[in-house]
Design an enzyme around this catalytic site. Sequence first.
Site, mmCIF file in Angstrom:
data_model
loop_
_atom_site.group_PDB
_atom_site.id
_atom_site.type_symbol
_atom_site.label_atom_id
_atom_site.label_comp_id
_atom_site.label_asym_id
_atom_site.label_seq_id
_atom_site.Cartn_x
_atom_site.Cartn_y
_atom_site.Cartn_z
ATOM 1 N N GLU A 81 131.993 86.075 -54.998
ATOM 2 C CA GLU A 81 131.309 85.137 -55.724
ATOM 3 C C GLU A 81 130.227 84.608 -55.072
ATOM 4 O O GLU A 81 130.546 83.743 -54.121
ATOM 5 C CB GLU A 81 132.421 84.073 -56.398
ATOM 6 C CG GLU A 81 133.384 84.579 -57.035
ATOM 7 C CD GLU A 81 132.962 84.835 -58.564
ATOM 8 O OE1 GLU A 81 131.807 84.864 -58.736
ATOM 9 O OE2 GLU A 81 133.717 85.543 -59.523
ATOM 10 N N LYS B 299 141.450 80.742 -45.930
ATOM 11 C CA LYS B 299 140.576 80.219 -44.860
ATOM 12 C C LYS B 299 139.713 79.438 -45.634
ATOM 13 O O LYS B 299 138.696 79.892 -46.286
ATOM 14 C CB LYS B 299 139.947 81.136 -43.920
ATOM 15 C CG LYS B 299 139.131 80.635 -42.812
ATOM 16 C CD LYS B 299 138.126 81.196 -42.217
ATOM 17 C CE LYS B 299 136.695 81.524 -42.766
ATOM 18 N NZ LYS B 299 136.168 80.122 -42.771
ATOM 19 N N GLU C 285 117.560 79.710 -53.595
ATOM 20 C CA GLU C 285 118.804 78.747 -53.800
ATOM 21 C C GLU C 285 118.393 77.633 -52.983
ATOM 22 O O GLU C 285 118.796 77.499 -51.680
ATOM 23 C CB GLU C 285 119.910 79.523 -53.811
ATOM 24 C CG GLU C 285 120.919 78.651 -54.255
ATOM 25 C CD GLU C 285 122.239 79.263 -53.831
ATOM 26 O OE1 GLU C 285 122.271 79.768 -52.916
ATOM 27 O OE2 GLU C 285 123.373 79.066 -54.652
ATOM 28 N N CYS D 238 127.240 76.429 -57.034
ATOM 29 C CA CYS D 238 126.499 77.790 -57.373
ATOM 30 C C CYS D 238 125.799 78.046 -58.846
ATOM 31 O O CYS D 238 124.832 78.409 -58.876
ATOM 32 C CB CYS D 238 127.402 78.898 -57.216
ATOM 33 S SG CYS D 238 129.107 78.485 -58.309
HETATM 34 P P1 NAD Z 1 129.007 80.767 -46.416
HETATM 35 O O1 NAD Z 1 128.533 82.033 -46.767
HETATM 36 O O2 NAD Z 1 128.144 80.149 -45.483
HETATM 37 O O3 NAD Z 1 130.268 80.539 -46.079
HETATM 38 C C1 NAD Z 1 131.484 80.721 -47.278
HETATM 39 C C2 NAD Z 1 132.705 81.104 -46.475
HETATM 40 O O4 NAD Z 1 132.477 82.138 -45.429
HETATM 41 C C3 NAD Z 1 132.992 80.132 -45.205
HETATM 42 O O5 NAD Z 1 134.467 79.689 -45.277
HETATM 43 C C4 NAD Z 1 132.396 80.396 -43.854
HETATM 44 O O6 NAD Z 1 133.436 80.134 -43.091
HETATM 45 C C5 NAD Z 1 132.777 81.930 -44.302
HETATM 46 N N1 NAD Z 1 132.079 82.956 -43.519
HETATM 47 C C6 NAD Z 1 130.910 82.730 -42.690
HETATM 48 N N2 NAD Z 1 130.505 83.658 -42.003
HETATM 49 C C7 NAD Z 1 131.187 84.684 -42.486
HETATM 50 C C8 NAD Z 1 131.350 86.253 -41.969
HETATM 51 N N3 NAD Z 1 130.373 86.794 -41.491
HETATM 52 N N4 NAD Z 1 132.347 86.687 -42.491
HETATM 53 C C9 NAD Z 1 133.561 86.138 -43.207
HETATM 54 N N5 NAD Z 1 133.343 84.988 -43.645
HETATM 55 C C10 NAD Z 1 132.329 84.319 -43.348
HETATM 56 O O7 NAD Z 1 128.700 79.774 -47.776
HETATM 57 P P2 NAD Z 1 128.657 78.132 -47.938
HETATM 58 O O8 NAD Z 1 127.418 77.648 -47.303
HETATM 59 O O9 NAD Z 1 130.045 77.527 -47.461
HETATM 60 O O10 NAD Z 1 128.623 77.958 -49.557
HETATM 61 C C11 NAD Z 1 127.523 77.888 -50.336
HETATM 62 C C12 NAD Z 1 127.047 79.256 -51.018
HETATM 63 O O11 NAD Z 1 128.301 79.493 -51.764
HETATM 64 C C13 NAD Z 1 126.012 79.105 -51.886
HETATM 65 O O12 NAD Z 1 125.126 80.169 -51.947
HETATM 66 C C14 NAD Z 1 126.754 78.941 -53.366
HETATM 67 O O13 NAD Z 1 125.783 79.358 -54.206
HETATM 68 C C15 NAD Z 1 127.753 79.939 -53.066
HETATM 69 N N6 NAD Z 1 128.845 79.746 -53.833
HETATM 70 C C16 NAD Z 1 129.172 80.538 -54.825
HETATM 71 C C17 NAD Z 1 130.146 80.229 -55.837
HETATM 72 C C18 NAD Z 1 130.457 81.415 -57.046
HETATM 73 O O14 NAD Z 1 131.455 81.274 -57.431
HETATM 74 N N7 NAD Z 1 129.786 82.338 -57.359
HETATM 75 C C19 NAD Z 1 130.755 79.207 -55.892
HETATM 76 C C20 NAD Z 1 130.564 78.105 -54.985
HETATM 77 C C21 NAD Z 1 129.651 78.456 -53.807
#
Ligand code: NAD
Length: 470
Positions: A243, A170, A374, A277
């Site tokens: 991650e 997804k 962040e 990230c």
């Molecule tokens: P997010 O947590 O809002 O969403 C990530 C994904 O999770 C999306 O596909 C979203 O639809 C889904 N999601 C949302 N709520 C959910 C739930 N309750 N259960 C399951 N899935 C759910 O994050 P974002 O805003 O898309 O991304 C930004 C964040 O991601 C930042 O904090 C960034 O640091 C982190 N990030 C980490 C890495 C890494 O490899 N460590 C890489 C990229 C981004």
Amino acid sequence: MTSDYKMTINGRPVSGADGKFEVFNPATGQAFDAAPECSQAQLDEAVAAARAAYPGWRATPIDERAELLRKAADALLSVADDMSRLFSREQGRPVDQALQEIQGAAQWLQAVSAMRPPIRVAEDSETQFVETKYVPLGVVCAIAPWNFPINLAIWKIAPALLAGNTMVLKPSPFTPLCTLKMGELFAGIFPPGVLNVITGGDRLGPWMTAHPGFDKISFTGSTATGKRVMESAAKDLKRLTLELGGNDAAIVLPDVDLDDVAQKIFFGAFFNTAQICVATKRLYVHEDVYDGLRDRLVAIAQATKVGDGAEQGTNLGPIQNKRQYERVLELLDDAKSNELTLLQGADVPSGEGYFIPITIVDNPPEDSRVVQEEAFGPILPMLKFESVDDVIDRANASEYGLAGAVWSQDTDQAIDIARRMETGTIWVNQNLMLRPDTPFGGHKNSGFGSENGEEGLLEFMAPQAVYVAK
Ligand code: NAD
């Protein structure tokens, strides 16, 4: 690329049984297309398809699975030009940089296809033979974010499928379109059910993590969501890789050549409009070189063109979505209301797009929100330090532990400092460099487990020890 976007379930293109949801161009703030809204029954179908495909895929020799990954890489390269324009439209990044992500993802598929899990023989004597092999886990639930939608999906697809698992993937609802196209493209390569791609709004992620048909969750996103995912996984003891977010510190020692490092540090903090990230999010600079670096960074910011990624000459695009835009604006307002000194780059386009000027916050207090949280947007706090011991303590005083960087001409001293940082990745005199053969993962609240490298491959496998009496 046609704009009729379909999910891929059991190798077939499928519309959303619950309709569609809008996809926005962040440079205009306008919806420009729509993606399928997956129903709960369709999620069940996707999981059932992945489960049905699993025995056959697991039994397929790994060399054949690897060959299909290489075919997927070729297919991705063949559409990279077209896809980069769609990528730029939904994600916001300039087209040339979008192309780099797609080409990089294809190279990643190639590199991972050459990896093999280890086989460890503990004893091969006259009385017994004992070896440990690694076997796949089953059906993987893969959830990706919007900042590197193709790359971070491939980081999951490549090792999971190489290992013999099947998957339901997804993408983020903010960047679903390129991933849907990739699912359709790969449907012609992998057997039906091996890779399913579904899209939907905020309810779909929680449905997936709670679904009893998954054996493993591989999640990339924020720490707050990661905690919810872990809670949800506990019910069925699903295996888990998380991650998550970071608040990465970079430390600049007084012996640096400022003209050499300024551009590199700027890139490490602001590439992809700072939505990375592992971007530098707290910049600690020795007091002797603080003013010189600050002035150079501001000059670079003023020469950087922030704008629509579709326009030639744009260096940095908008914030990817409205939710994140409002969050970054709130941090900016907090900095303003606390009378922090903000140094800003060139003007940004006005109008409905989610644009924020590149902002350097001049030596704010350590406990200000812009230092502690962040930002995931182009606001970089720059902080002065005097002693190395003190700055390492400040860098490590974070709930996060994803990555960091040390800048110095004295490489030995920089490596010594790097080893004292509580992060999963640390760079010396470079930034943002990651490789398919080297593990990547967060310490502390930045994650759980690894991606990439042998460690990342084995996150999609379980050890199986075989004892044979002779
Ligand atoms: P997010 O947590 O809002 O969403 C990530 C994904 O999770 C999306 O596909 C979203 O639809 C889904 N999601 C949302 N709520 C959910 C739930 N309750 N259960 C399951 N899935 C759910 O994050 P974002 O805003 O898309 O991304 C930004 C964040 O991601 C930042 O904090 C960034 O640091 C982190 N990030 C980490 C890495 C890494 O490899 N460590 C890489 C990229 C981004």
